[in-house]
Scaffold this motif. Sequence first.
Motif, PDB file in Angstrom:
ATOM      1  N   ASN A  74      -6.402 -31.986 -13.333  1.00  0.00           N
ATOM      2  CA  ASN A  74      -6.047 -33.259 -12.710  1.00  0.00           C
ATOM      3  C   ASN A  74      -5.857 -34.316 -13.784  1.00  0.00           C
ATOM      4  OD1 ASN A  74      -9.219 -32.800 -12.521  1.00  0.00           O
ATOM      5  ND2 ASN A  74      -8.866 -34.987 -12.905  1.00  0.00           N
ATOM      6  N   ASN A  75      -5.290 -35.451 -13.397  1.00  0.00           N
ATOM      7  CA  ASN A  75      -5.166 -36.541 -14.360  1.00  0.00           C
ATOM      8  C   ASN A  75      -6.561 -37.083 -14.677  1.00  0.00           C
ATOM      9  OD1 ASN A  75      -5.688 -39.377 -13.147  1.00  0.00           O
ATOM     10  ND2 ASN A  75      -4.433 -38.418 -11.555  1.00  0.00           N
ATOM     11  N   ALA A 134      -6.488 -25.108 -19.129  1.00  0.00           N
ATOM     12  CA  ALA A 134      -5.323 -25.255 -18.256  1.00  0.00           C
ATOM     13  C   ALA A 134      -4.304 -24.137 -18.428  1.00  0.00           C
ATOM     14  CB  ALA A 134      -4.667 -26.612 -18.510  1.00  0.00           C
ATOM     15  N   ARG A 183       0.765 -33.893 -21.699  1.00  0.00           N
ATOM     16  CA  ARG A 183       1.259 -33.883 -20.328  1.00  0.00           C
ATOM     17  C   ARG A 183       0.081 -33.726 -19.372  1.00  0.00           C
ATOM     18  NH1 ARG A 183       6.893 -33.615 -20.035  1.00  0.00           N
ATOM     19  NH2 ARG A 183       6.435 -34.434 -17.948  1.00  0.00           N
ATOM     20  N   HIS A 188      -1.234 -32.698 -15.358  1.00  0.00           N
ATOM     21  CA  HIS A 188      -0.904 -31.899 -14.182  1.00  0.00           C
ATOM     22  C   HIS A 188      -1.942 -32.114 -13.081  1.00  0.00           C
ATOM     23  CE1 HIS A 188       1.643 -29.530 -16.995  1.00  0.00           C
ATOM     24  NE2 HIS A 188       0.618 -29.717 -17.819  1.00  0.00           N
ATOM     25  N   GLN A 189      -1.559 -31.776 -11.870  1.00  0.00           N
ATOM     26  CA  GLN A 189      -2.474 -31.716 -10.726  1.00  0.00           C
ATOM     27  C   GLN A 189      -2.274 -30.339 -10.094  1.00  0.00           C
ATOM     28  OE1 GLN A 189      -3.756 -35.875 -10.931  1.00  0.00           O
ATOM     29  NE2 GLN A 189      -4.499 -34.253  -9.582  1.00  0.00           N
ATOM     30  N   ARG A 190      -3.190 -29.424 -10.335  1.00  0.00           N
ATOM     31  CA  ARG A 190      -3.043 -28.064  -9.839  1.00  0.00           C
ATOM     32  C   ARG A 190      -4.416 -27.470  -9.488  1.00  0.00           C
ATOM     33  NH1 ARG A 190       2.160 -26.436 -10.820  1.00  0.00           N
ATOM     34  NH2 ARG A 190       3.262 -27.675 -12.380  1.00  0.00           N
ATOM     35  N   PHE A 223       1.593 -29.880  -9.207  1.00  0.00           N
ATOM     36  CA  PHE A 223       2.735 -30.542  -9.827  1.00  0.00           C
ATOM     37  C   PHE A 223       2.335 -31.136 -11.168  1.00  0.00           C
ATOM     38  CE2 PHE A 223       0.562 -33.842  -7.412  1.00  0.00           C
ATOM     39  CZ  PHE A 223       0.614 -34.956  -8.233  1.00  0.00           C
ATOM     40  N   THR A 224       3.354 -31.544 -11.915  1.00  0.00           N
ATOM     41  CA  THR A 224       3.171 -32.194 -13.208  1.00  0.00           C
ATOM     42  C   THR A 224       3.675 -33.627 -13.098  1.00  0.00           C
ATOM     43  OG1 THR A 224       3.486 -30.105 -14.377  1.00  0.00           O
ATOM     44  CG2 THR A 224       3.788 -32.130 -15.660  1.00  0.00           C
ATOM     45  N   TRP A 225       2.859 -34.574 -13.552  1.00  0.00           N
ATOM     46  CA  TRP A 225       3.302 -35.970 -13.556  1.00  0.00           C
ATOM     47  C   TRP A 225       4.482 -36.119 -14.501  1.00  0.00           C
ATOM     48  CZ3 TRP A 225       1.438 -39.188  -9.986  1.00  0.00           C
ATOM     49  CH2 TRP A 225       0.188 -38.920  -9.427  1.00  0.00           C
ATOM     50  N   GLN A 259      -8.749 -33.752  -6.642  1.00  0.00           N
ATOM     51  CA  GLN A 259      -7.311 -33.995  -6.561  1.00  0.00           C
ATOM     52  C   GLN A 259      -7.014 -35.293  -5.815  1.00  0.00           C
ATOM     53  OE1 GLN A 259      -4.751 -31.919  -7.955  1.00  0.00           O
ATOM     54  NE2 GLN A 259      -6.526 -31.136  -9.022  1.00  0.00           N
TER      55      GLN A 259
END
Length: 401
Positions: free
Chosen positions: A295-296, A165, A271, A273-275, A180-182, A346
């Motif tokens: 992704n989560n 990542a 943490r 993220h979804q990118r 974005f980041t959760w 995603q």
Amino acid sequence: MSYDESIAIVGRPVGLTTALTLARRGVPCVVFESADEIAREQRGAAFHPPTLEIFRKLGIEADLTRMGIRIPVWQMRDSSQGVYAEFDLGTLSALTDFPFRFHLPQHYLSSLLLDVLRTLPNVELRFGEKLESVSTDGASATLKLRSAQGSSKVRVPWVVGADGARSMVRKSAGFGFEGFTWREKFLVTNVAMPMEPLGYTGTAYVSDPDHWAVVLKLYDDSHPDLWRVAMPADPDVDDAVLLAPANVQARLRETLGVDMHFPLAYSGTYRVHQRVADTFVRGRILLAGDAAHINNPIGGFGLNGGVHDAFNLGTKLAEVWHGRAGAELLELYSRQRRTVAVEVVQKNSIRNKKTMEERDPQVRRQNQQALHAISLDPDKSREFLLDSSMIASIRRADAIT
């Protein structure tokens, strides 16, 4: 130093899978890894059927499946109402030789891949070398590396960034990485006790507005019963507080609904993220796995998607290296795998998380009723499993030309 014929690969286990795919096709590789040895990582641990099919093609499936745990049935649960849907991957037995989820932490995969790669004459493994930057002149790529012996530069025809990542390949080559980041952290625990007596199958997703969880049975050679419980954690609370033993125990009791002490083998936070990178190919620099998309973890798409990237890329890059195809074939890799990352990985991972944490009681009830109905309908259940097992994502990628 110049490796005029070798493909440089940075990172693992996706990078090691790429190296094996290339090496099996007669392409020389040099793999760079910043660490000196494989760490026991608390991330990817569940493999879907298409991933096992790839491992069979690479000749490692038999050795891999001597370890691990096969999970044919997985659950969706409500924290207060219990199981509301169960899905049996056995219904896909006509479509795959692997109608189950296979649980094995990714460091076991990395170790096996290294053992195999060490036997191949066209693979060089360079540990303890940290990538500082990568650049390209259009005809080759240059890596700047640092090790205990100092800095060095290596020139290669192509470089594959599979370095996670925080990919230095992606950053230094100027790829975009939008998303974005959760807000919340993930609190991850390994519980050293059997969970079947509490009603869990080897994979369970627990829905709750505040105390949702992913519960997975893990393979571990030092614990006969080890289960991962991943839960949301307040990002405004310091890790030292979140990870205090009494607080971890309280969270487990709240989440699992059982008033008992849980023997812990591990606890930590990270943490999520979804990118997705703007492209997976930029000249002589290629991306795969978490370097290309993150992704989560709800659904187990990340590591699996990375392995699918590796095999797709390795197969196409070998054709280019042997002169049987032009570099435009690598653009097809980017189109295929980036489309899947956006449309499947995603979309589905975001949907899964939002479904599990839904706060509106009526919407939660409707979601659960819909999934319950799907689980009872053989045709709808099969379609649902084709999607969740990532068989459909492989088909989607193959359909892109």
